[in-house]
Design a protein around this motif. Structure first.
Motif, PDB file in Angstrom:
ATOM      1  N   LEU A 165       6.024  17.127   0.909  1.00  0.00           N
ATOM      2  CA  LEU A 165       5.021  16.425   0.109  1.00  0.00           C
ATOM      3  C   LEU A 165       5.695  15.777  -1.105  1.00  0.00           C
ATOM      4  O   LEU A 165       6.750  16.224  -1.557  1.00  0.00           O
ATOM      5  CB  LEU A 165       3.928  17.397  -0.344  1.00  0.00           C
ATOM      6  N   PRO A 166       5.088  14.705  -1.653  1.00  0.00           N
ATOM      7  CA  PRO A 166       5.702  14.002  -2.785  1.00  0.00           C
ATOM      8  C   PRO A 166       5.946  14.924  -3.977  1.00  0.00           C
ATOM      9  O   PRO A 166       5.056  15.675  -4.389  1.00  0.00           O
ATOM     10  CB  PRO A 166       4.663  12.929  -3.130  1.00  0.00           C
ATOM     11  N   ALA A 167       7.156  14.850  -4.517  1.00  0.00           N
ATOM     12  CA  ALA A 167       7.509  15.695  -5.655  1.00  0.00           C
ATOM     13  C   ALA A 167       7.892  14.884  -6.887  1.00  0.00           C
ATOM     14  O   ALA A 167       7.820  15.383  -8.010  1.00  0.00           O
ATOM     15  CB  ALA A 167       8.658  16.629  -5.280  1.00  0.00           C
ATOM     16  N   ALA A 168       8.324  13.635  -6.696  1.00  0.00           N
ATOM     17  CA  ALA A 168       8.739  12.789  -7.818  1.00  0.00           C
ATOM     18  C   ALA A 168       8.689  11.331  -7.381  1.00  0.00           C
ATOM     19  O   ALA A 168       8.597  11.024  -6.184  1.00  0.00           O
ATOM     20  CB  ALA A 168      10.148  13.158  -8.277  1.00  0.00           C
ATOM     21  N   LEU A 169       8.747  10.425  -8.357  1.00  0.00           N
ATOM     22  CA  LEU A 169       8.719   8.995  -8.089  1.00  0.00           C
ATOM     23  C   LEU A 169      10.139   8.449  -7.961  1.00  0.00           C
ATOM     24  O   LEU A 169      11.032   8.850  -8.711  1.00  0.00           O
ATOM     25  CB  LEU A 169       7.991   8.262  -9.212  1.00  0.00           C
ATOM     26  N   ALA A 214      -1.071   3.324 -11.093  1.00  0.00           N
ATOM     27  CA  ALA A 214      -1.674   3.644  -9.801  1.00  0.00           C
ATOM     28  C   ALA A 214      -0.693   4.418  -8.917  1.00  0.00           C
ATOM     29  O   ALA A 214      -1.076   5.366  -8.226  1.00  0.00           O
ATOM     30  CB  ALA A 214      -2.118   2.359  -9.101  1.00  0.00           C
ATOM     31  N   GLU A 215       0.576   4.031  -8.948  1.00  0.00           N
ATOM     32  CA  GLU A 215       1.563   4.722  -8.118  1.00  0.00           C
ATOM     33  C   GLU A 215       1.812   6.149  -8.612  1.00  0.00           C
ATOM     34  O   GLU A 215       2.082   7.056  -7.807  1.00  0.00           O
ATOM     35  CB  GLU A 215       2.866   3.931  -8.065  1.00  0.00           C
ATOM     36  N   ALA A 216       1.704   6.371  -9.915  1.00  0.00           N
ATOM     37  CA  ALA A 216       1.900   7.719 -10.447  1.00  0.00           C
ATOM     38  C   ALA A 216       0.831   8.686  -9.953  1.00  0.00           C
ATOM     39  O   ALA A 216       1.044   9.904  -9.928  1.00  0.00           O
ATOM     40  CB  ALA A 216       1.928   7.689 -11.971  1.00  0.00           C
ATOM     41  N   ALA A 217      -0.308   8.142  -9.519  1.00  0.00           N
ATOM     42  CA  ALA A 217      -1.391   8.994  -9.015  1.00  0.00           C
ATOM     43  C   ALA A 217      -0.980   9.770  -7.771  1.00  0.00           C
ATOM     44  O   ALA A 217      -1.587  10.797  -7.440  1.00  0.00           O
ATOM     45  CB  ALA A 217      -2.630   8.145  -8.715  1.00  0.00           C
ATOM     46  N   ILE A 218       0.077   9.322  -7.086  1.00  0.00           N
ATOM     47  CA  ILE A 218       0.546  10.033  -5.894  1.00  0.00           C
ATOM     48  C   ILE A 218       0.972  11.453  -6.243  1.00  0.00           C
ATOM     49  O   ILE A 218       0.964  12.350  -5.385  1.00  0.00           O
ATOM     50  CB  ILE A 218       1.713   9.266  -5.229  1.00  0.00           C
ATOM     51  N   LEU A 219       1.318  11.692  -7.499  1.00  0.00           N
ATOM     52  CA  LEU A 219       1.759  13.020  -7.905  1.00  0.00           C
ATOM     53  C   LEU A 219       0.616  14.031  -7.888  1.00  0.00           C
ATOM     54  O   LEU A 219       0.860  15.250  -7.889  1.00  0.00           O
ATOM     55  CB  LEU A 219       2.420  12.960  -9.279  1.00  0.00           C
ATOM     56  N   VAL A 274       0.825  -1.210   0.000  1.00  0.00           N
ATOM     57  CA  VAL A 274       0.000   0.000   0.000  1.00  0.00           C
ATOM     58  C   VAL A 274       0.862   1.265   0.000  1.00  0.00           C
ATOM     59  O   VAL A 274       0.336   2.371   0.141  1.00  0.00           O
ATOM     60  CB  VAL A 274      -0.962   0.020   1.210  1.00  0.00           C
ATOM     61  N   SER A 275       2.169   1.114  -0.157  1.00  0.00           N
ATOM     62  CA  SER A 275       3.094   2.244  -0.053  1.00  0.00           C
ATOM     63  C   SER A 275       3.341   2.915  -1.398  1.00  0.00           C
ATOM     64  O   SER A 275       3.146   2.317  -2.456  1.00  0.00           O
ATOM     65  CB  SER A 275       4.428   1.772   0.527  1.00  0.00           C
ATOM     66  N   ASN A 276       3.797   4.150  -1.323  1.00  0.00           N
ATOM     67  CA  ASN A 276       4.232   4.892  -2.502  1.00  0.00           C
ATOM     68  C   ASN A 276       5.683   5.296  -2.315  1.00  0.00           C
ATOM     69  O   ASN A 276       6.052   5.852  -1.272  1.00  0.00           O
ATOM     70  CB  ASN A 276       3.373   6.142  -2.706  1.00  0.00           C
ATOM     71  N   ALA A 277       6.504   5.024  -3.322  1.00  0.00           N
ATOM     72  CA  ALA A 277       7.926   5.362  -3.260  1.00  0.00           C
ATOM     73  C   ALA A 277       8.143   6.703  -3.923  1.00  0.00           C
ATOM     74  O   ALA A 277       8.114   6.819  -5.151  1.00  0.00           O
ATOM     75  CB  ALA A 277       8.755   4.278  -3.941  1.00  0.00           C
ATOM     76  N   THR A 278       8.345   7.730  -3.109  1.00  0.00           N
ATOM     77  CA  THR A 278       8.449   9.078  -3.647  1.00  0.00           C
ATOM     78  C   THR A 278       9.676   9.810  -3.099  1.00  0.00           C
ATOM     79  O   THR A 278      10.221   9.455  -2.059  1.00  0.00           O
ATOM     80  CB  THR A 278       7.198   9.916  -3.290  1.00  0.00           C
ATOM     81  N   VAL A 279      10.058  10.839  -3.841  1.00  0.00           N
ATOM     82  CA  VAL A 279      11.050  11.804  -3.386  1.00  0.00           C
ATOM     83  C   VAL A 279      10.272  13.031  -2.936  1.00  0.00           C
ATOM     84  O   VAL A 279       9.467  13.573  -3.702  1.00  0.00           O
ATOM     85  CB  VAL A 279      12.026  12.181  -4.515  1.00  0.00           C
ATOM     86  N   ASP A 280      10.468  13.446  -1.693  1.00  0.00           N
ATOM     87  CA  ASP A 280       9.709  14.579  -1.176  1.00  0.00           C
ATOM     88  C   ASP A 280      10.317  15.900  -1.602  1.00  0.00           C
ATOM     89  O   ASP A 280      11.539  16.048  -1.746  1.00  0.00           O
ATOM     90  CB  ASP A 280       9.642  14.524   0.352  1.00  0.00           C
ATOM     91  N   GLY A 281       9.437  16.881  -1.771  1.00  0.00           N
ATOM     92  CA  GLY A 281       9.878  18.236  -2.054  1.00  0.00           C
ATOM     93  C   GLY A 281      10.224  18.979  -0.775  1.00  0.00           C
ATOM     94  O   GLY A 281      10.164  18.418   0.330  1.00  0.00           O
ATOM     95  N   PRO A 282      10.566  20.249  -0.878  1.00  0.00           N
ATOM     96  CA  PRO A 282      10.953  21.042   0.292  1.00  0.00           C
ATOM     97  C   PRO A 282       9.863  21.119   1.364  1.00  0.00           C
ATOM     98  O   PRO A 282      10.175  21.277   2.547  1.00  0.00           O
ATOM     99  CB  PRO A 282      11.236  22.429  -0.301  1.00  0.00           C
ATOM    100  N   ASP A 283       8.604  21.007   0.949  1.00  0.00           N
ATOM    101  CA  ASP A 283       7.502  21.082   1.915  1.00  0.00           C
ATOM    102  C   ASP A 283       7.138  19.727   2.510  1.00  0.00           C
ATOM    103  O   ASP A 283       6.166  19.605   3.259  1.00  0.00           O
ATOM    104  CB  ASP A 283       6.261  21.721   1.284  1.00  0.00           C
TER     105      ASP A 283
END
Length: 198
Positions: A86-90, A173-178, A75-84
């Motif tokens: 929140l997810p900014a990239a996969l 589905a994972e891209a929807a995190i963006l 159920v996880s999303n693998a993301t790179v977080d932005g400065p705030d």
């Protein structure tokens, strides 16, 4: 009823543990102590990955023996977080965490689901003003059927669940995190989910 191990002790793991226990399952939540995840996975029939997605692959690949023949619900999303924060990239553009897990754990039945919504919707889908959609991605039809049963225990109606197909469909589905950071900045931190309208 099933023996379920949840890897991850945050809001996602805690919420799923409470709801699945209420539904009658025997649930173990693995804490951060060394060996806890291995012990929990070894005795479970179903393992839920609710660990931070950017470190999930390394953590779960180390559990290859304990996860052999098991259903792994990711159920996880693998993301790179932005400065705030929140997810900014996969982390895996052109692929997905679920695909990476399936490649690393070839004898485990990986099923991707519940990653296209705010965490609170996972266990209370009927609280939204319109029906949300839960997607399933995975190679094993029987594993997806079992996971569909768990979703029903969490309050998901059958018509709200869409089987996208094989594990490669998890990348969509994972891209929807963006969407998430933009929705939160626009409307605030309120429950929401991706929904397919027909």
């Amino acid at each position: 009823m099933s023996k379920i191990a949840i890897l991850g002790v945050g809001r996602v793991g805690g919420g799923l543990a409470t709801a699945l226990t209420r539904a009658g399952h025997t649930v173990t939540v693995a804490d951060r102590l060394p060996g806890a995840a291995a012990d929990a996975a070894r005795t479970a029939q179903i393992v839920i990955n609710a660990t931070p997605g950017n470190s999930s692959l390394e953590r779960l690949a180390a559990l290859r023996e304990q996860l052999r023949g098991k259903i792994l619900v990711d159920v996880s999303n693998a993301t790179v977080d932005g400065p705030d924060g929140l997810p900014a990239a996969l982390v895996y553009p052109g692929s997905s965490l679920a695909e990476q897990l399936q490649a690393a754990l070839p004898e485990t039945h990986v099923v991707k689901t519940l990653n296209t919504m705010l965490f609170s919707v996972m266990t209370a889908p009927a609280t939204l003003t319109q029906p949300p959609t839960a997607f399933l991605s995975g190679e094993d039809p029987e594993a997806k059927q079992v996971v569909g049963g768990l979703l029903a225990d969490l309050g998901w109606h059958q018509e709200w669940i869409t089987d996208l197909g094989g594990i490669e469909t998890a990348r969509a589905a994972e891209a929807a995190i963006l969407f998430v950071p933009h929705v939160i900045r626009s409307t605030g931190f309120a429950p929401f989910a991706i929904s397919i309208a027909r």
